[in-house]
Design a protein around this motif. Structure first.
Motif, PDB file in Angstrom:
ATOM      1  N   LYS A 259       7.023  41.129 -19.655  1.00 58.78           N
ATOM      2  CA  LYS A 259       7.476  42.494 -19.920  1.00 58.78           C
ATOM      3  C   LYS A 259       7.596  43.271 -18.625  1.00 58.78           C
ATOM      4  CE  LYS A 259       5.170  42.597 -24.389  1.00 58.78           C
ATOM      5  NZ  LYS A 259       4.057  43.179 -25.156  1.00 58.78           N
ATOM      6  N   PRO A 260       8.558  44.174 -18.569  1.00 63.79           N
ATOM      7  CA  PRO A 260       8.679  45.014 -17.372  1.00 63.79           C
ATOM      8  C   PRO A 260       7.519  46.001 -17.301  1.00 63.79           C
ATOM      9  CG  PRO A 260      10.210  45.740 -19.061  1.00 63.79           C
ATOM     10  CD  PRO A 260       9.578  44.496 -19.589  1.00 63.79           C
ATOM     11  N   ALA A 261       7.252  46.476 -16.097  1.00 61.67           N
ATOM     12  CA  ALA A 261       6.155  47.431 -15.911  1.00 61.67           C
ATOM     13  C   ALA A 261       6.492  48.736 -16.611  1.00 61.67           C
ATOM     14  CB  ALA A 261       5.921  47.683 -14.434  1.00 61.67           C
ATOM     15  N   HIS A 262       5.496  49.312 -17.226  1.00 60.68           N
ATOM     16  CA  HIS A 262       5.697  50.596 -17.903  1.00 60.68           C
ATOM     17  C   HIS A 262       5.880  51.685 -16.861  1.00 60.68           C
ATOM     18  CE1 HIS A 262       5.265  53.229 -21.398  1.00 60.68           C
ATOM     19  NE2 HIS A 262       4.723  54.076 -20.560  1.00 60.68           N
ATOM     20  N   GLN A 263       6.870  52.512 -17.082  1.00 61.60           N
ATOM     21  CA  GLN A 263       7.114  53.596 -16.148  1.00 61.60           C
ATOM     22  C   GLN A 263       6.423  54.854 -16.661  1.00 61.60           C
ATOM     23  OE1 GLN A 263       8.623  53.132 -13.293  1.00 61.60           O
ATOM     24  NE2 GLN A 263       8.992  51.000 -13.830  1.00 61.60           N
ATOM     25  N   TRP A 264       5.303  55.166 -16.060  1.00 64.89           N
ATOM     26  CA  TRP A 264       4.614  56.404 -16.455  1.00 64.89           C
ATOM     27  C   TRP A 264       5.310  57.571 -15.772  1.00 64.89           C
ATOM     28  CZ3 TRP A 264       1.027  56.847 -20.155  1.00 64.89           C
ATOM     29  CH2 TRP A 264       0.386  55.678 -20.578  1.00 64.89           C
ATOM     30  N   ARG A 265       5.493  58.616 -16.505  1.00 63.96           N
ATOM     31  CA  ARG A 265       6.033  59.825 -15.890  1.00 63.96           C
ATOM     32  C   ARG A 265       5.214  61.020 -16.361  1.00 63.96           C
ATOM     33  NH1 ARG A 265       9.289  62.162 -19.880  1.00 63.96           N
ATOM     34  NH2 ARG A 265       9.619  60.748 -21.620  1.00 63.96           N
ATOM     35  N   VAL A 266       5.121  61.975 -15.468  1.00 63.63           N
ATOM     36  CA  VAL A 266       4.367  63.181 -15.796  1.00 63.63           C
ATOM     37  C   VAL A 266       5.249  64.066 -16.663  1.00 63.63           C
ATOM     38  CG1 VAL A 266       3.192  65.201 -14.906  1.00 63.63           C
ATOM     39  CG2 VAL A 266       3.044  63.029 -13.666  1.00 63.63           C
ATOM     40  N   ALA A 267       4.807  64.311 -17.875  1.00 66.13           N
ATOM     41  CA  ALA A 267       5.585  65.160 -18.791  1.00 66.13           C
ATOM     42  C   ALA A 267       4.643  66.231 -19.337  1.00 66.13           C
ATOM     43  CB  ALA A 267       6.149  64.312 -19.927  1.00 66.13           C
TER      44      ALA A 267
ATOM     45  N   ASN B  65      -4.923  45.745 -29.984  1.00 65.80           N
ATOM     46  CA  ASN B  65      -4.218  44.528 -29.551  1.00 65.80           C
ATOM     47  C   ASN B  65      -2.791  44.531 -30.079  1.00 65.80           C
ATOM     48  OD1 ASN B  65      -6.574  43.636 -28.369  1.00 65.80           O
ATOM     49  ND2 ASN B  65      -7.035  42.102 -29.921  1.00 65.80           N
ATOM     50  N   ILE B  66      -2.637  44.894 -31.342  1.00 65.21           N
ATOM     51  CA  ILE B  66      -1.305  44.905 -31.970  1.00 65.21           C
ATOM     52  C   ILE B  66      -0.392  45.872 -31.232  1.00 65.21           C
ATOM     53  CG2 ILE B  66      -0.025  45.517 -34.076  1.00 65.21           C
ATOM     54  CD1 ILE B  66      -2.597  44.631 -35.630  1.00 65.21           C
ATOM     55  N   TRP B  67      -0.897  47.068 -30.945  1.00 68.67           N
ATOM     56  CA  TRP B  67      -0.078  48.071 -30.258  1.00 68.67           C
ATOM     57  C   TRP B  67       0.344  47.572 -28.882  1.00 68.67           C
ATOM     58  CZ3 TRP B  67      -0.824  51.318 -25.909  1.00 68.67           C
ATOM     59  CH2 TRP B  67       0.109  52.339 -25.779  1.00 68.67           C
ATOM     60  N   LEU B  68      -0.602  46.952 -28.164  1.00 71.44           N
ATOM     61  CA  LEU B  68      -0.284  46.464 -26.813  1.00 71.44           C
ATOM     62  C   LEU B  68       0.742  45.329 -26.866  1.00 71.44           C
ATOM     63  CD1 LEU B  68      -3.860  46.524 -25.235  1.00 71.44           C
ATOM     64  CD2 LEU B  68      -1.908  47.917 -24.524  1.00 71.44           C
ATOM     65  N   LYS B  69       0.599  44.445 -27.844  1.00 73.24           N
ATOM     66  CA  LYS B  69       1.519  43.301 -27.933  1.00 73.24           C
ATOM     67  C   LYS B  69       2.912  43.736 -28.371  1.00 73.24           C
ATOM     68  CE  LYS B  69      -1.634  39.409 -28.573  1.00 73.24           C
ATOM     69  NZ  LYS B  69      -1.198  38.722 -27.338  1.00 73.24           N
ATOM     70  N   LYS B  70       2.970  44.804 -29.176  1.00 68.98           N
ATOM     71  CA  LYS B  70       4.276  45.250 -29.668  1.00 68.98           C
ATOM     72  C   LYS B  70       5.027  46.084 -28.625  1.00 68.98           C
ATOM     73  CE  LYS B  70       4.164  45.327 -34.682  1.00 68.98           C
ATOM     74  NZ  LYS B  70       4.146  46.156 -35.898  1.00 68.98           N
ATOM     75  N   ARG B  71       4.258  46.615 -27.665  1.00 65.50           N
ATOM     76  CA  ARG B  71       4.910  47.443 -26.635  1.00 65.50           C
ATOM     77  C   ARG B  71       5.926  46.635 -25.877  1.00 65.50           C
ATOM     78  NH1 ARG B  71       1.676  51.084 -22.496  1.00 65.50           N
ATOM     79  NH2 ARG B  71       0.733  49.074 -21.950  1.00 65.50           N
ATOM     80  N   GLN B  72       6.999  47.273 -25.498  1.00 71.04           N
ATOM     81  CA  GLN B  72       8.058  46.577 -24.762  1.00 71.04           C
ATOM     82  C   GLN B  72       7.755  46.511 -23.282  1.00 71.04           C
ATOM     83  OE1 GLN B  72      10.520  45.080 -26.508  1.00 71.04           O
ATOM     84  NE2 GLN B  72       9.247  45.820 -28.200  1.00 71.04           N
ATOM     85  N   THR B  73       6.756  47.247 -22.833  1.00 68.70           N
ATOM     86  CA  THR B  73       6.407  47.269 -21.411  1.00 68.70           C
ATOM     87  C   THR B  73       4.939  46.928 -21.240  1.00 68.70           C
ATOM     88  OG1 THR B  73       6.003  49.637 -21.609  1.00 68.70           O
ATOM     89  CG2 THR B  73       8.159  48.965 -20.769  1.00 68.70           C
ATOM     90  N   ARG B  74       4.517  46.863 -19.994  1.00 67.06           N
ATOM     91  CA  ARG B  74       3.163  46.427 -19.685  1.00 67.06           C
ATOM     92  C   ARG B  74       2.603  47.287 -18.573  1.00 67.06           C
ATOM     93  NH1 ARG B  74       1.097  43.498 -15.717  1.00 67.06           N
ATOM     94  NH2 ARG B  74      -0.695  42.202 -16.180  1.00 67.06           N
ATOM     95  N   ASP B  75       1.302  47.578 -18.637  1.00 70.47           N
ATOM     96  CA  ASP B  75       0.673  48.318 -17.531  1.00 70.47           C
ATOM     97  C   ASP B  75      -0.824  48.024 -17.526  1.00 70.47           C
ATOM     98  OD1 ASP B  75       0.791  51.529 -19.303  1.00 70.47           O
ATOM     99  OD2 ASP B  75      -0.459  49.760 -19.610  1.00 70.47           O
TER     100      ASP B  75
ATOM    101  N   LEU C 291      -7.980  41.279 -11.156  1.00 66.95           N
ATOM    102  CA  LEU C 291      -7.483  39.975 -11.597  1.00 66.95           C
ATOM    103  C   LEU C 291      -5.993  40.051 -11.939  1.00 66.95           C
ATOM    104  CD1 LEU C 291     -10.336  38.750 -13.971  1.00 66.95           C
ATOM    105  CD2 LEU C 291      -9.606  37.630 -11.861  1.00 66.95           C
ATOM    106  N   ASN C 292      -5.623  41.179 -12.576  1.00 69.84           N
ATOM    107  CA  ASN C 292      -4.222  41.447 -12.921  1.00 69.84           C
ATOM    108  C   ASN C 292      -3.574  40.309 -13.722  1.00 69.84           C
ATOM    109  OD1 ASN C 292      -1.943  43.025 -13.023  1.00 69.84           O
ATOM    110  ND2 ASN C 292      -1.122  42.252 -11.092  1.00 69.84           N
ATOM    111  N   ASP C 293      -4.362  39.689 -14.621  1.00 74.05           N
ATOM    112  CA  ASP C 293      -3.823  38.588 -15.420  1.00 74.05           C
ATOM    113  C   ASP C 293      -4.555  38.615 -16.756  1.00 74.05           C
ATOM    114  OD1 ASP C 293      -3.413  34.971 -14.915  1.00 74.05           O
ATOM    115  OD2 ASP C 293      -3.017  36.275 -16.617  1.00 74.05           O
ATOM    116  N   GLU C 294      -3.809  39.138 -17.790  1.00 76.52           N
ATOM    117  CA  GLU C 294      -4.471  39.302 -19.101  1.00 76.52           C
ATOM    118  C   GLU C 294      -4.998  37.973 -19.634  1.00 76.52           C
ATOM    119  OE1 GLU C 294      -0.693  41.601 -19.268  1.00 76.52           O
ATOM    120  OE2 GLU C 294      -1.131  41.115 -21.376  1.00 76.52           O
ATOM    121  N   ALA C 295      -4.264  36.899 -19.413  1.00 80.46           N
ATOM    122  CA  ALA C 295      -4.640  35.613 -20.001  1.00 80.46           C
ATOM    123  C   ALA C 295      -5.972  35.124 -19.452  1.00 80.46           C
ATOM    124  CB  ALA C 295      -3.551  34.582 -19.732  1.00 80.46           C
TER     125      ALA C 295
END
Lengths: 182, 485
Positions: A85-93, B354-364, B413-417
């Motif tokens: 997945k691409p990195a989430h872009q956080w923005r200040v809103a 977990n469900i919310w994180l997995k369904k998200r289209q992005t990652r952080d 670590l920056n590696d969820e797995a």
């Protein structure tokens, strides 16, 4: 008591099995028999442990006894690579932050006071003793609060919810603190 | 809920509501559920913290009188209550205490070691107050009880396939369907238990709000007047100031009720004053009320009972909330039931996020911090016990520092797995280290029932964590190999 508890536990398990068979075969008869058996198992627990303990345990046990059936129905999924997945872009809103903070403040402390006022005013109208009024109020209040929170978050017309809730709370508050009660 | 919930189906809108509510309370709800589940065994933990104390279920009236006299002669500072705790509470020890300190009592009635249950207190305070200032913390925790009601209702409304999916469980894959089915099956079937816990849990903080408002509305701000309506008020007495005649009171009580295994404790209210009186708390079999209370004046004359067993139904209901919420009835079988059901609710909290994180289209960073928080919390709890027993460091401080360090490690670590298997291995390792520390600290007392009844299950958790971590790693390696092929 041990034998009685064992038999009641068997009853709870059989009841779960009945509900499962009803589900599996899409059979309303089995399903209804299963639910009837759940009620029967609660009654068995009451006979073994008394009404208070028996009801508590009898109602909680299906959460465990159904897992045998769930295990039977468990199906493995093919392992797939998780999409990168691409990195989430956080923005200040600031407006969004303020709006969400407002929602949280309304749902948490705001609705707590609204519900407390409404609940106290309502239960003190009940034709029962004061301890019963208090018990009813303090135990029903989290349910009312939960329902109001759900309604508020669900609603696309939040202004209407706020107006109605605050209005009801104002009426309750007036009755409680405005000297209207005896 | 970043935007207004659009007019869609009720189920879809309920799911959006459920998601928003879940996100607001997720971390706090997980902490409350996990700490509450573990705290079902708080009495066992208290025994485990001081395993060297001699244990017994037997006592004599003379023993109790001697302990009381010794305690009051030794400690003369101001206190509003004295308490004597009996084995009926579930801890087979005798304790004499006041508002400031507590001493164990030996078979001669002599005061021995002071009670010191710092780690158990930390665990219970985490559940009751989240380690926040008590008045605010308890209200926040109670609010989570109310929001749990909202989550239950919104969750059920968001589940149009509730009957079709009643027994479905898909496991494996990328984990999304597994988390969804686990979350739904546990939450739907556990609804009666979850509602019971939510409502009774909310009571403890909301009661104070209720009392304040009722007092302001009807009793000119007198909160004691409200408590006296909900619970039996204290008797009004005017007596000569004298030590209470515990022996006479106890013998009379034993003639009135079966105290065998049922006597919880007695309280001496307002000692050294004309209003002094004794109150004996006796467990009532097959009842969820905490106790029936029997009152005596200073001379040991019976005054009457409080009426919690046969008085007003509202009073009985309020007095039953404690035992229902904490599973403090029947004994170990119900505690085990509550632990299993409590862990199920904890898993519901974890899988929801977990469900919310997995369904998200992005990652952080949240993708790293959440599993670190879920698996780091038990590690932090064990580390807090380890450091407390080893070097007497504040377990509250160590818990939060450890949790922060584990969060930082996950970001690095920056590696969820890798996080979940690593933290499971960490859990197994710190439990093994804890065992060592405990053995060194307590010597042969580490093999007492009081110690083993906690440490053996803890060891089982370590074995499971290690096995599960290896399984996670094996799956990852197999998948990587098959993908490469």
């Amino acid at each position: 008591m041990i034998l009685g508890s064992f038999l009641a536990l068997v009853g709870s398990t059989v009841a779960a099995g009945g509900i499962y068979l009803g589900w599996r075969n899409s059979s309303a008869v089995y399903a209804w028999l299963g639910w009837l058996a759940v009620a029967g198992s609660v009654y068995c627990w009451h006979l073994v442990l008394g009404v208070e303990y028996g009801l508590t345990i009898g109602l909680c046990l299906p959460a465990l006894t159904v897992w045998a059936a769930i295990a039977v129905e468990a199906s493995p999924q093919r392992q797939t690579r998780e999409r990168v997945k691409p990195a989430h872009q956080w923005r200040v809103a600031p407006r969004q932050i303020a709006r969400q903070t407002g929602h949280i403040l309304y749902v948490l402390p705001g609705q707590m006071f609204i519900c407390a006022l409404i609940m106290i005013a309502v239960v003190y109208q009940l034709p029962v003793s004061e301890p019963k009024q208090m018990a009813t109020g303090v135990l029903v209040m989290p349910v009312l609060w939960g329902l109001l929170a759900y309604w508020y978050v669900l609603s696309s017309r939040k202004w209407l919810h706020i107006v109605l809730s605050l209005g009801a709370a104002a009426v309750a508050g007036l009755w409680l603190f405005g000297g209207a009660h005896g | 809920m970043a935007k207004s919930v659009s007019a869609g189906s009720l189920a879809k809108r309920s799911l959006q509501s459920h998601t928003w509510l879940g996100l607001v309370v997720s971390a706090v709800m997980f902490l409350i559920c996990l700490s509450g589940t573990i705290a079902v065994l708080h009495k066992e933990f208290e025994r485990w913290e001081q395993p060297n104390i001699p244990e017994t279920t037997e006592y004599t009236v003379e023993q109790v009188e001697r302990a009381y006299t010794s305690f009051t002669e030794q400690y003369s500072d101001d206190t509003h209550h004295y308490y004597f705790v009996f084995p009926g509470t579930g801890i087979p020890r005798l304790v004499m205490e006041d508002d400031h300190r507590a001493h164990f009592v030996d078979e001669q009635g002599t005061l021995i070691e002071q009670e010191n249950v710092t780690w158990s207190r930390m665990l219970v305070d985490l559940h009751l107050y989240l380690h926040l200032p008590h008045s605010f913390g308890m209200i926040l925790v109670s609010a989570c009880g109310a929001l749990l009601c909202a989550l239950i209702v919104s969750g059920l409304m968001a589940h149009p396939r509730i009957i079709k999916d009643a027994f479905k469980f898909r496991y494996g894959g990328d984990g999304l369907k597994e988390n969804i089915d686990m979350h739904n099956r546990l939450s739907v079937w556990g609804t009666p238990f979850h509602l019971m816990i939510a409502i009774t849990g909310a009571y403890f903080g909301l009661a104070g709000v209720f009392v304040t408002l009722i007092a302001q509305a009807f009793y000119d701000g007198d909160t004691q007047a409200v408590y006296d309506r909900a619970f039996t008020p204290e008797p009004e007495l005017v007596q000569e100031i004298a030590p209470p005649d515990i022996g006479t009171a106890m013998r009379d009580l034993q003639g009135r009720v079966n105290t065998e295994g049922n006597l919880l404790f007695f309280t001496v209210h307002e000692p050294h004053t004309p209003q002094q009186f004794l109150e004996f708390f006796v467990k009532t079999p097959e009842r969820l009320i905490y106790s029936e209370n029997y009152r005596y004046d200073s001379a040991g004359n019976y005054l009457g009972k409080a009426g919690y067993s046969d008085g007003d139904g509202g009073m009985q209901t309020l007095y039953s909330v404690f035992r229902i919420h904490f599973g403090d009835f029947i004994g170990m079988p119900v505690k085990i039931l509550y632990i299993v059901l409590g862990m199920m609710l904890t898993v519901v909290s974890a899988t929801g996020m977990n469900i919310w994180l997995k369904k998200r289209q992005t990652r952080d960073a949240l993708n790293l911090l959440w599993p670190a928080f879920v698996w780091g919390t038990p590690v932090a709890l064990v580390v807090s016990a380890l450091s407390y027993f080893a070097v007497a460091v504040s377990p509250t401080l160590v818990f939060w520092v450890a949790l922060a360090v584990l969060a930082g490690l996950a970001l690095r670590l920056n590696d969820e797995a890798r996080i979940v298997p690593l933290y499971k291995q960490l859990l197994a390792s710190v439990i093994a280290l804890f065992w060592l520390v405990y053995l060194v600290r307590f010597g042969t007392a580490a093999f007492s029932v009081a110690a083993l009844q906690v440490n053996v299950p803890l060891l089982a958790v370590a074995v499971w964590a290690m096995w599960s971590a290896r399984r996670n790693k094996r799956k990852m390696m197999q998948f990587a190999a098959s993908s490469a092929a």
